[in-house]
Design an enzyme around this catalytic site. Sequence first.
Site, PDB file in Angstrom:
ATOM      1  N   GLU A   2      37.808  31.885 -77.742  1.00 46.54           N
ATOM      2  CA  GLU A   2      37.394  30.596 -77.193  1.00 46.54           C
ATOM      3  C   GLU A   2      37.553  29.607 -78.333  1.00 46.54           C
ATOM      4  O   GLU A   2      37.449  29.977 -79.502  1.00 46.54           O
ATOM      5  CB  GLU A   2      35.940  30.676 -76.750  1.00 46.54           C
ATOM      6  N   ASN A  23      21.269  32.338 -76.206  1.00 42.63           N
ATOM      7  CA  ASN A  23      21.081  31.843 -77.580  1.00 42.63           C
ATOM      8  C   ASN A  23      21.747  30.495 -77.854  1.00 42.63           C
ATOM      9  O   ASN A  23      21.284  29.741 -78.692  1.00 42.63           O
ATOM     10  CB  ASN A  23      21.514  32.904 -78.599  1.00 42.63           C
ATOM     11  N   CYS A  47      25.471  35.331 -82.820  1.00 40.81           N
ATOM     12  CA  CYS A  47      26.352  36.500 -82.916  1.00 40.81           C
ATOM     13  C   CYS A  47      27.106  36.533 -84.246  1.00 40.81           C
ATOM     14  O   CYS A  47      27.511  37.592 -84.700  1.00 40.81           O
ATOM     15  CB  CYS A  47      27.302  36.557 -81.734  1.00 40.81           C
TER      16      CYS A  47
HETATM   17  P1  NAD Z   1      21.104  42.089 -72.663  1.00 42.20           P
HETATM   18  O1  NAD Z   1      22.165  43.017 -73.079  1.00 42.20           O
HETATM   19  O2  NAD Z   1      20.161  42.520 -71.589  1.00 42.20           O
HETATM   20  O3  NAD Z   1      21.726  40.709 -72.157  1.00 42.20           O
HETATM   21  C1  NAD Z   1      22.682  39.971 -72.879  1.00 42.20           C
HETATM   22  C2  NAD Z   1      23.179  38.865 -71.943  1.00 42.20           C
HETATM   23  O4  NAD Z   1      23.914  39.452 -70.886  1.00 42.20           O
HETATM   24  C3  NAD Z   1      22.062  38.078 -71.242  1.00 42.20           C
HETATM   25  O5  NAD Z   1      22.439  36.734 -71.181  1.00 42.20           O
HETATM   26  C4  NAD Z   1      21.980  38.667 -69.847  1.00 42.20           C
HETATM   27  O6  NAD Z   1      21.580  37.695 -68.884  1.00 42.20           O
HETATM   28  C5  NAD Z   1      23.396  39.091 -69.598  1.00 42.20           C
HETATM   29  N1  NAD Z   1      23.513  40.261 -68.753  1.00 42.20           N
HETATM   30  C6  NAD Z   1      22.822  41.417 -68.835  1.00 42.20           C
HETATM   31  N2  NAD Z   1      23.256  42.299 -67.918  1.00 42.20           N
HETATM   32  C7  NAD Z   1      24.244  41.679 -67.221  1.00 42.20           C
HETATM   33  C8  NAD Z   1      25.097  42.071 -66.153  1.00 42.20           C
HETATM   34  N3  NAD Z   1      25.045  43.298 -65.627  1.00 42.20           N
HETATM   35  N4  NAD Z   1      25.983  41.178 -65.680  1.00 42.20           N
HETATM   36  C9  NAD Z   1      26.078  39.936 -66.233  1.00 42.20           C
HETATM   37  N5  NAD Z   1      25.312  39.520 -67.242  1.00 42.20           N
HETATM   38  C10 NAD Z   1      24.411  40.381 -67.745  1.00 42.20           C
HETATM   39  O7  NAD Z   1      20.292  41.732 -73.957  1.00 42.20           O
HETATM   40  P2  NAD Z   1      19.264  40.592 -74.331  1.00 42.20           P
HETATM   41  O8  NAD Z   1      17.935  41.206 -74.593  1.00 42.20           O
HETATM   42  O9  NAD Z   1      19.301  39.411 -73.435  1.00 42.20           O
HETATM   43  O10 NAD Z   1      19.924  40.172 -75.696  1.00 42.20           O
HETATM   44  C11 NAD Z   1      19.854  41.093 -76.766  1.00 42.20           C
HETATM   45  C12 NAD Z   1      21.181  41.486 -77.312  1.00 42.20           C
HETATM   46  O11 NAD Z   1      22.261  40.843 -76.692  1.00 42.20           O
HETATM   47  C13 NAD Z   1      21.247  41.079 -78.755  1.00 42.20           C
HETATM   48  O12 NAD Z   1      20.783  42.105 -79.575  1.00 42.20           O
HETATM   49  C14 NAD Z   1      22.681  40.788 -78.977  1.00 42.20           C
HETATM   50  O13 NAD Z   1      23.335  41.963 -79.395  1.00 42.20           O
HETATM   51  C15 NAD Z   1      23.224  40.457 -77.646  1.00 42.20           C
HETATM   52  N6  NAD Z   1      23.528  39.042 -77.490  1.00 42.20           N
HETATM   53  C16 NAD Z   1      24.714  38.604 -77.973  1.00 42.20           C
HETATM   54  C17 NAD Z   1      25.039  37.278 -77.846  1.00 42.20           C
HETATM   55  C18 NAD Z   1      26.345  36.738 -78.360  1.00 42.20           C
HETATM   56  O14 NAD Z   1      26.441  35.550 -78.595  1.00 42.20           O
HETATM   57  N7  NAD Z   1      27.378  37.557 -78.502  1.00 42.20           N
HETATM   58  C19 NAD Z   1      24.147  36.409 -77.233  1.00 42.20           C
HETATM   59  C20 NAD Z   1      22.938  36.890 -76.747  1.00 42.20           C
HETATM   60  C21 NAD Z   1      22.648  38.220 -76.863  1.00 42.20           C
END
Ligand code: NAD
Length: 477
Positions: free
Chosen positions: A457, A151, A283
Amino acid sequence: MYEELALYIDGEFRPGSEGAGEHVINPATEEELAFLPHASKSDLDRALASAADAFKVWRDTSAYERSRILWTAGELIRERADAIGRTLTMEEGKTLAEAVLEVNVAADIFQWYAEEGRRAYGRLIPSRLPGTRQMVIREPVGPVAAFTPWNFPAVTPARKMAGALAGGCSCILKPSEETPGTAVAMTRALHEAGLPKGVLNLVFGVPAEVSEHLIPSPVIRKVTFTGSIAVGKHLTRLAADGMKRTTMELGGHAPVVVFDDVDVDKAATVAAGGKFRNAGQVCVSPTRFFVHEKVYGKFVKKFTEIASGMKLGDGLDTSVDMGPLANNRRVDAIDALVTNARSCGADVTTGGERIGNQGYFYSPTVLADVPDNARMMYEEPFGPVAPMQSWSDFDEVMEKANGLEFGLAAYAFTSSTQRATEVSERLETGLVGVNHCAISFAETPFGGVKESGYGHEGGTEGLDAYLTSKFVTQMNA
Ligand code: NAD
């Protein structure tokens, strides 16, 4: 126009050794932008070995020299902000104005940490014994494994790279495979600024495979992750096996408490600006609106007017107010949350539907009278939806605001200083915005409490995250 993709290992941009990879998709057009190489296990091992060797060089490089390189990289990123911003818009979807601003903020982060790294002061503690000097020395924690989501493809990697490198750590960064070009472009800036080989390595792959290979390695001493709570918990467990330091920036579900003393139009305009930034995929996005019953009707009306007047389209079109969602998963997730809220009795005052048949567009959506049992009131929505409820009792609204497991950001709108103080003290979050939504800067700490994670951070806290304190007591011989 789009960045040329590559891994960056041991100071070289290169393809993956086994030819594996995936295509990066433009969320506005669903067209393939480029092929992204994945790192093989041997590529990851090479990155680990390189990070281990480079750590010895970088920790002994003077803070002054480290600062010079980070500052120069920030300068290069700033000079290239328009081009990198286009790459960012193409891969993530946000508007070009937001993308270019984000790249400039990333440049700012590199330059702020360039300065702050020169101030990683230790201290002298008055000694109990004569002829003895007691010193606290700040040392880099060691090689870092960093994982960032899609994001904020510029700011999130920048925070981790700049903090780690300013602290004297080497770093292996795995950005999101969905938005890799921005991180590659920033890595090129660091390379051209003269970063010694191996101090930063950039890898891509299947996320779970990469993290499960890197985190248990004895080389890695610190893990930093931004993303979902579920993944954050998994990575924390992996890190715990090796007693590795962690920083976890996880999800949020930010309450917005609007009091009856506000300028309603102004408050709704500011809150809507915060809500629809990056189509709500933030977030710290405002996600649960609790509006005092005396101003509720007027607030919902103004917010609805703003949302329904927004122009959607490809973020490269500069007349557009909001781009697509970053991937199809989000469109499905938002649609399901809106359908659920409707079935619970919520009133959709605008939006509530996918737009067009090409690209991942979802309309800016406002929902009035959303009951507590609607899923979007307790699941992080991460999209362009604004659920609203009215309130009349302050203690009750505080209980609702603090009632979830999330604790990242919260907002309040009031013209009373006394209320502003009280509400900001009572909100159980790491970040509070009163009367505005700008809560993240290079120089200010950013992080959550409860299941939103721990560690910071930004600010001096963002440098501390990469340092340990060593106590040395030295007696005259
Ligand atoms: P997701 O949980 O599959 O992935 C979230 C992030 O984690 C992605 O960038 C993915 O590449 C990474 N990831 C996933 N599994 C991993 C692993 N085992 N090891 C290392 N990295 C891993 O979800 P998504 O569909 O990509 O995003 C949806 C949800 O994720 C959102 O609803 C939100 O809650 C959360 N999100 C939060 C932030 C934030 O800034 N905190 C950013 C993006 C997504």
